[in-house]
Design an enzyme around this catalytic site. Sequence first.
Site, short mmCIF file in Angstrom:
data_model
loop_
_atom_site.label_atom_id
_atom_site.label_comp_id
_atom_site.label_asym_id
_atom_site.label_seq_id
_atom_site.Cartn_x
_atom_site.Cartn_y
_atom_site.Cartn_z
N ASP A 1 -4.61 -8.82 -5.56
CA ASP A 1 -4.37 -9.23 -4.17
C ASP A 1 -5.37 -10.32 -3.81
OD1 ASP A 1 -2.56 -7.22 -4.25
OD2 ASP A 1 -3.43 -6.02 -2.64
N ASP B 1 8.30 -2.97 2.45
CA ASP B 1 7.05 -2.32 2.83
C ASP B 1 7.34 -1.42 4.02
OD1 ASP B 1 5.89 -4.03 0.91
OD2 ASP B 1 5.62 -5.59 2.42
#
Length: 240
Positions: A8, A129
């Site tokens: 990330d 998500d």
Amino acid sequence: MILYPAIDLKDGKAVRLLRGDMDKATVFNDDPAAQAMEFVAAGCEWLHLVDLNGAFAGQPVNAQAVEQILSQTKTPAQLGGGIRDMATIEMWLSKGLARVILGTVAVENPDLVRQAAREFPGKVAVGIDARDGMVATKGWAETTDVNATDLARSFEDAGVAAIVYTDINRDGAMQGPNVEATAALGNAVSIPVIASGGVSSLKDLEALRDCGAPLNGAISGRALYDGALDLKEALATLKA
């Protein structure tokens, strides 16, 4: 099942967030490309990249870090975050990215997802998500009234390569994945599902592998950085 080590990216560095909160970022490596090569050396088959700044900005922000990773390794990589138009999709695929992950636009512009999946077969995934079963967008900053399973089903005929399903409440929390919700999604659609959020041990991976749904793989980040999960051991377990 494929294990996707996660990198990330925030401000050019490899970090992990707690439940998607940009103010709760832990920096694990100042050199994301070096981190990628560590994962590749351990034998991973794929890399999972996220442009966190890009997810909020709506356009690529950590492009330089992603390009360095792509230039240094031949291992296929998928990227999500800030990819919201055809030009950006084409740009990333032309630079050697194996797969783009479309999240926010899957809700706001599903026709773009369908067009991209037609033009680039096998190279477009949908990122779903969810917070308490409802889809969140724009770097998880906004929760919609769209049900995660309904959204997944809407792309059944679109030709997308995979669905990356993240349970936001589990992400970075080291509390284990939401196996029940992931299995339910995996059984609700024919599209390959990749589990994300909370994978923190070999037991978690085994639970996903044996959940009764044909999952394509699982993403893990913090557990690999913290040492709670050994990548070589995990890869061997999933191949056994």
